[in-house]
Design a protein around this motif. Structure first.
Motif, mmCIF file in Angstrom:
data_model
loop_
_atom_site.group_PDB
_atom_site.id
_atom_site.type_symbol
_atom_site.label_atom_id
_atom_site.label_comp_id
_atom_site.label_asym_id
_atom_site.label_seq_id
_atom_site.Cartn_x
_atom_site.Cartn_y
_atom_site.Cartn_z
ATOM 1 N N LYS A 26 0.852 -1.186 0.000
ATOM 2 C CA LYS A 26 0.000 0.000 0.000
ATOM 3 C C LYS A 26 0.888 1.236 0.000
ATOM 4 N N ALA A 27 0.984 1.886 -1.156
ATOM 5 C CA ALA A 27 1.894 3.025 -1.263
ATOM 6 C C ALA A 27 1.244 4.297 -0.747
ATOM 7 N N VAL A 28 -0.065 4.386 -0.908
ATOM 8 C CA VAL A 28 -0.787 5.556 -0.421
ATOM 9 C C VAL A 28 -1.950 5.044 0.409
ATOM 10 N N ASN A 29 -2.072 5.547 1.607
ATOM 11 C CA ASN A 29 -2.991 4.966 2.568
ATOM 12 C C ASN A 29 -3.977 6.016 3.081
ATOM 13 N N ASN A 30 -5.217 5.911 2.629
ATOM 14 C CA ASN A 30 -6.290 6.734 3.168
ATOM 15 C C ASN A 30 -5.948 8.230 3.178
ATOM 16 N N VAL A 31 -5.635 8.751 2.015
ATOM 17 C CA VAL A 31 -5.221 10.142 1.930
ATOM 18 C C VAL A 31 -6.391 11.022 1.497
ATOM 19 N N SER A 32 -6.602 12.107 2.221
ATOM 20 C CA SER A 32 -7.664 13.050 1.853
ATOM 21 C C SER A 32 -7.133 14.473 1.914
ATOM 22 N N PHE A 33 -7.406 15.249 0.889
ATOM 23 C CA PHE A 33 -7.123 16.691 0.944
ATOM 24 C C PHE A 33 -7.888 17.400 -0.158
ATOM 25 N N ASP A 34 -8.057 18.705 0.007
ATOM 26 C CA ASP A 34 -8.698 19.535 -1.013
ATOM 27 C C ASP A 34 -7.676 20.513 -1.548
ATOM 28 N N ILE A 35 -7.766 20.812 -2.836
ATOM 29 C CA ILE A 35 -6.919 21.860 -3.390
ATOM 30 C C ILE A 35 -7.837 22.956 -3.912
ATOM 31 N N TYR A 36 -7.604 24.175 -3.447
ATOM 32 C CA TYR A 36 -8.466 25.289 -3.857
ATOM 33 C C TYR A 36 -7.987 25.882 -5.166
ATOM 34 N N LYS A 37 -8.927 26.477 -5.861
ATOM 35 C CA LYS A 37 -8.611 27.094 -7.153
ATOM 36 C C LYS A 37 -7.605 28.233 -6.961
ATOM 37 N N GLY A 38 -6.568 28.240 -7.765
ATOM 38 C CA GLY A 38 -5.618 29.340 -7.760
ATOM 39 C C GLY A 38 -4.511 29.246 -6.720
ATOM 40 N N GLU A 39 -4.505 28.218 -5.919
ATOM 41 C CA GLU A 39 -3.463 28.136 -4.898
ATOM 42 C C GLU A 39 -2.321 27.214 -5.345
ATOM 43 N N VAL A 225 2.243 17.208 4.640
ATOM 44 C CA VAL A 225 3.418 16.373 4.892
ATOM 45 C C VAL A 225 3.001 14.916 4.838
ATOM 46 N N ILE A 226 3.734 14.126 4.066
ATOM 47 C CA ILE A 226 3.377 12.725 3.929
ATOM 48 C C ILE A 226 4.522 11.861 4.428
ATOM 49 N N HIS A 227 4.170 10.812 5.150
ATOM 50 C CA HIS A 227 5.185 9.889 5.658
ATOM 51 C C HIS A 227 4.692 8.468 5.449
ATOM 52 N N LYS A 228 5.450 7.684 4.708
ATOM 53 C CA LYS A 228 5.092 6.296 4.416
ATOM 54 C C LYS A 228 3.653 6.137 3.940
ATOM 55 N N GLY A 229 3.247 6.955 3.005
ATOM 56 C CA GLY A 229 1.927 6.812 2.412
ATOM 57 C C GLY A 229 0.787 7.397 3.213
ATOM 58 N N VAL A 230 1.076 7.974 4.367
ATOM 59 C CA VAL A 230 0.018 8.553 5.198
ATOM 60 C C VAL A 230 0.265 10.045 5.336
ATOM 61 N N ASP A 292 -8.241 24.964 9.435
ATOM 62 C CA ASP A 292 -7.303 24.744 8.335
ATOM 63 C C ASP A 292 -6.007 24.076 8.765
ATOM 64 N N HIS A 293 -6.059 23.288 9.766
ATOM 65 C CA HIS A 293 -4.857 22.599 10.215
ATOM 66 C C HIS A 293 -5.237 21.151 10.541
ATOM 67 N N MET A 294 -4.878 20.245 9.641
ATOM 68 C CA MET A 294 -5.241 18.851 9.822
ATOM 69 C C MET A 294 -4.035 18.081 10.340
ATOM 70 N N VAL A 295 -4.299 17.053 11.107
ATOM 71 C CA VAL A 295 -3.208 16.228 11.602
ATOM 72 C C VAL A 295 -3.695 14.789 11.758
ATOM 73 N N TRP A 296 -2.776 13.845 11.625
ATOM 74 C CA TRP A 296 -3.069 12.425 11.764
ATOM 75 C C TRP A 296 -2.756 12.053 13.202
ATOM 76 N N ALA A 297 -3.809 11.823 13.997
ATOM 77 C CA ALA A 297 -3.571 11.582 15.420
ATOM 78 C C ALA A 297 -4.710 10.784 16.022
ATOM 79 N N ASN A 298 -4.440 10.154 17.137
ATOM 80 C CA ASN A 298 -5.518 9.511 17.876
ATOM 81 C C ASN A 298 -5.977 10.445 18.998
ATOM 82 N N GLY A 299 -6.941 10.007 19.752
ATOM 83 C CA GLY A 299 -7.552 10.883 20.745
ATOM 84 C C GLY A 299 -6.560 11.501 21.718
ATOM 85 N N ALA A 300 -5.683 10.665 22.272
ATOM 86 C CA ALA A 300 -4.727 11.153 23.263
ATOM 87 C C ALA A 300 -3.788 12.187 22.643
ATOM 88 N N GLU A 301 -3.300 11.868 21.426
ATOM 89 C CA GLU A 301 -2.361 12.791 20.777
ATOM 90 C C GLU A 301 -3.031 14.109 20.434
#
Lengths: 311, 347
Positions: A26-39, A225-230, A292-301
Motif C-alpha cells: 500500500k503506497a498511499v494509505n487513506n489520503v484526503s485533501f482539497d486543493i483550492y482554485k488558484g493556490e 506532509v506525507i510519511h510512508k503513504g500517510v 485549516d490545520h489537519m493532523v493524523w492523530a488519535n484521541g490522546a495525541e
C-alpha cells in the motif's frame, strides 16, 4: 484568503496499492485533501513516501485502489467515460523532475511541445505552429528554438520546454513533480519565478511535489506532509512552520539545512521515532486540530497537540 | 590561526581535449588546505569544483591533464606523478573520497564486510581476525547497529543512508589524512542528510581528518564548513571563513548565489535570479568571468582579470569592486538581510 474558496480538486480516502496478493504494497494509505482554485498546494515527503504516486494517481497514470478523486465536481478516478478522460488529460498537466530524461531525445522541440495537441481535434499545421511559438515565448524561450533538439539546451531551458509542453494544453491544474530539484541554484530561481508568473497571469492551480521544504516555504500556500503513504499534517505554510505538531513534521523541519552558519551550527536535530505512537487500541484519524490545520492523530495525541497550540 | 598547510595548490591549470578543442576547466587556482580544517568548495555544475579535487588523486579522465601548476603534499609535487603505482601511495591512504551516489560506489557482488576488510588489508596492513575486528569497530563508528550481522549483507540490503555510511566506513578504513566528500548527501533525504553530515563531523574529530566538501547546497555548507571557497568558471572567486563569506561577501557572484536562495526571498515577489549562463570555457575568458551576467559590472571587469584583494587575513576575493579606485556598490538587500537578521528557521 478568508472569502469562500472554490475547491478545484478533492481527494477523498484515496488508497493506491501496487503488486498482487502476497506482494501487495500500500503506497498511499487513506489520503484526503482539497486543493483550492488558484493556490499552490505543496506535498512534501521523503523518497518512497508516496508523494509522486499521489500525483500520478490524480492524473490517472496509476490506478487508485479505493477512494475518490473529484475534479471540478466530477469523479475522475476509476472507470470514467472517454470524453471525461479526454477532458481530464487536457485540463490537468504534469511537469517532471528531470528535464534531461523527460524530453524525447529524438524529437524536435516543436513536436515535444505540441504532442498533446494531436490527441484532440485536428489543428492545421499553421495553427499548431502558432500555438507552439506562443507557448515558447510564454516560458521565455525564442520561437526559433522549435526546430532544435533537446540536447542543444541547458538544464534550465529544458525545464522551460517541459513547462511549455504543459501550458500549450491550456490546463487549469498543473502537477509539478520536483520541477527544480535537478537544477542549479541560480537556474532554480528562474524556473520558480516563471511558475509563479504563469500562475498570476492565468490563475493556474499547482500541486507542487518536492522534498525541499525551503523551496516549498517560498512558493506554497499550503503544505501537506506525507510519511510512508500517510498524510501526517496539513496546514497553511507559515502556520506549519510556526506550529508543527506531528513529530515527523517537526523532525523534517529541524533537518532543513539553513544557509546561515550561526543558526546551522547550533541547530538541534529532532529524530522521529515511529514507535512512539501507540495506535493499538486508540486508532488514529485525519482530524482538524484547529481551523485549516489537519493532523493524523488519535484521541490522546489530539489532546496533546491542542495543548501545544494553546501555548 | 597559524597552521601549517597540509596541501598546497599553486596556479593550477587543468585542460581537457574534447573533439579536437581545448577546454580550460581550471584557470590558475591556488589554494592552501590547513591541517584539521573543514573546507567547502561551492559552485554550480560545470564550475570545475569536482575536476579540481580530482587532480589531488590523479583521477582526471584520460582526455584531461594538468597543464601548469603544482600540488604540494608531504613535500612532494603530485603533478609530477606519472605512474599508477605512485598514485596508489596517495589514493585512499593519504587522500580518500566519498562520492555522491552510494548506489554506484559499492560493489554489488561483495558483502559490505568484505569491501571494508579489503581497504583495511591494503592500507593498514592488518589481516585475518585483526582486520575483521577493525572492520566491526569501524562499522560501529559509522553508526551501523549489529555490525556482526550487517557485515555479512550485500549493498542491496542497505537503504541509501546506510549505504552512504558504508562508503564512509571504507574511506575511513584507509586511515587517510584528507577526506574529500563530493556532494555526500545530494542523493539522500533531508533527515538522513543531517545525520550523515553529523557523522562525518564526528569522524573528523575522532580520526583527526582534514575534510573537503564539494557541494552546491549552501545550507550544507553553513553546517559543515570552517572555510568556504566559491568557484565560478574554473576559478576560486572568493575564499574566506564561513562567517565571512555568508555575512560579508564581496564578490558579485557570491552575492548573486546568496540572493537567489529561496530562504531569503519574499513570498509573492520574484526571487532574485542570475541571468544568462556561465561562460563557455572552450574560449579564453577575458576579464572577470562573471561580468557578462552581472548587471552592475564595471568597464574594467570586461577587460582585465581582477587579482585577489585581501579583505582580512583569511578572506580574499577576485573582484575589481575591492580596488580602492572602484565605485562603492552595496551588496543586494537579501545579502544584507542575511547578515543582520539571518534566515527564518522554524519555531
Amino acid at each position: 484568503m478568508n472569502e469562500k474558496r472554490e475547491i478545484l480538486l478533492s481527494v477523498k480516502n484515496m488508497d493506491v496499492c501496487f503488486g498482487k496478493r502476497r506482494n501487495r504494497f500500500k503506497a498511499v494509505n487513506n489520503v484526503s485533501f482539497d486543493i483550492y482554485k488558484g493556490e499552490t498546494f505543496g506535498l512534501v515527503g521523503e523518497s518512497g513516501s508516496g508523494k509522486t504516486t499521489i500525483g500520478r494517481a490524480i492524473i490517472r497514470i496509476n490506478p487508485t485502489t479505493a477512494g475518490d478523486v473529484i475534479f471540478k465536481g466530477e469523479k475522475i478516478n476509476g472507470k470514467i467515460s472517454k470524453e471525461l478522460d479526454r477532458k481530464v488529460t487536457r485540463q490537468i498537466q504534469m511537469i517532471f523532475q528531470d528535464p534531461m530524461a523527460s524530453l524525447n531525445e529524438r524529437a524536435k522541440v516543436d513536436y515535444i511541445v505540441s504532442e498533446g495537441l494531436y490527441s484532440g481535434a485536428r489543428l492545421s499545421d499553421a495553427e499548431r505552429k502558432a500555438k507552439v511559438e506562443k507557448a515558447l515565448m510564454e516560458v521565455g524561450l525564442l520561437p526559433e528554438f522549435a526546430s532544435r533538439f533537446p540536447h542543444e539546451f541547458s538544464g534550465g531551458q529544458r525545464q522551460r520546454i517541459g513547462v511549455a509542453r504543459a501550458l500549450i494544453m491550456q490546463p487549469e491544474f498543473i502537477i509539478a513533480d520536483e520541477p527544480i530539484s535537478a537544477l542549479d541554484v541560480s537556474i532554480r530561481a528562474q524556473v520558480l519565478n516563471l511558475l509563479s508568473e504563469l500562475q498570476k497571469e492565468r490563475g493556474l492551480t499547482y500541486l507542487f511535489i518536492s522534498h525541499d521544504l525551503s523551496v516549498m516555504r517560498f512558493i506554497c500556500d499550503r503544505i501537506a506532509v506525507i510519511h510512508k503513504g500517510v498524510l501526517v499534517e496539513l496546514a497553511e505554510t507559515e502556520k506549519l512552520f510556526a506550529h508543527p505538531l506531528h513529530p515527523y513534521t517537526r523532525a523534517l523541519l529541524s533537518a532543513i539545512p539553513l544557509p546561515d552558519p550561526a543558526r546551522e551550527k547550533n541547530k538541534v536535530l529532532e529524530v522521529y521515532d515511529p514507535t512512539r505512537h501507540n495506535y493499538s487500541i486508540d486508532k488514529p484519524e485525519w482530524v482538524e486540530v484547529e481551523e485549516d490545520h489537519m493532523v493524523w492523530a488519535n484521541g490522546a495525541e489530539l489532546a496533546e497537540y491542542r495543548e501545544m497550540l494553546k501555548k | 590561526m597559524e597552521r601549517a598547510p597540509i596541501l598546497q595548490v599553486k596556479d593550477l591549470d587543468v585542460k581537457f581535449n574534447l573533439r579536437g578543442r581545448q577546454l580550460h576547466a581550471i584557470r590558475g587556482v591556488s589554494l592552501n588546505l590547513y591541517k584539521g580544517e573543514s573546507l567547502a568548495i561551492v559552485g554550480e555544475s560545470g564550475s570545475g569544483k569536482s575536476v579540481f579535487v580530482k587532480t589531488f588523486m590523479g583521477l582526471l579522465d584520460s582526455n584531461g591533464w594538468v597543464d601548469n601548476g603544482h600540488i604540494l603534499y608531504n613535500g612532494e609535487d603530485l603533478v609530477s606523478y606519472t605512474t599508477e603505482r605512485q598514485w596508489l601511495q596517495v589514493r585512499g591512504r593519504e587522500i580518500a573520497m566519498v562520492l555522491q551516489d552510494p548506489m554506484t560506489s559499492l560493489n554489488p557482488l561483495k558483502t559490505i564486510g568484505a569491501q571494508i576488510i579489503e581497504a583495511i588489508e591494503l592500507h593498514q596492513d592488518l589481516h585475518g581476525e585483526k582486520a575483521r575486528q577493525e572492520m566491526l569497530s569501524i562499522l560501529t563508528d559509522v553508526g551501523i547497529t549489529e555490525p556482526e550481522r550487517r557485515a555479512k549483507q550485500y549493498p542491496h540490503e542497505f537503504s541509501g543512508g546506510m549505504r552512504q555510511r558504508v562508503v564512509i566506513a571504507i574511506a575511513v578504513a584507509c586511515r587517510p589524512q584528507i577526506l574529500i566528500c563530493d556532494e555526500p548527501t545530494t542523493a539522500l533525504d533531508v533527515t538522513i542528510q543531517a545525520q550523515i553530515l553529523k557523522l562525518i563531523r564526528n569522524l573528523k574529530e575522532k580520526y583527526e581528518l582534514t575534510t573537503i566538501y564539494i557541494t552546491h547546497d549552501l545550507g550544507v555548507v553553513a553546517n559543515v564548513a570552517d572555510r568556504i571557497a566559491v568557484m565560478y568558471a574554473g576559478d576560486i572567486v572568493e575564499i574566506g571563513l564561513c562567517e565571512e563569506v555568508f555575512y560579508d561577501p564581496k564578490h558579485p557572484y557570491t552575492w548573486a548565489l546568496l540572493s537567489s536562495l529561496p530562504q531569503l526571498g519574499v513570498k509573492g515577489e520574484p526571487l532574485y535570479s542570475i541571468h544568462g549562463t556561465p561562460p563557455n570555457l572552450f574560449y579564453e575568458v577575458k576579464g572577470d568571468a562573471f561580468a557578462p551576467r552581472n548587471p552592475q559590472a564595471l568597464k574594467i571587469d570586461f577587460e582585465k582579470r581582477p587579482p585577489y584583494f585581501e579583505v582580512s587575513l583569511t578572506h580574499k576575493a577576485r573582484t575589481w569592486l575591492l580596488d580602492p579606485r572602484a565605485p562603492k556598490i552595496d551588496p543586494p538587500e537579501a545579502v544584507r538581510k542575511l547578515a543582520t537578521e539571518g534566515v527564518k528557521g522554524y519555531e
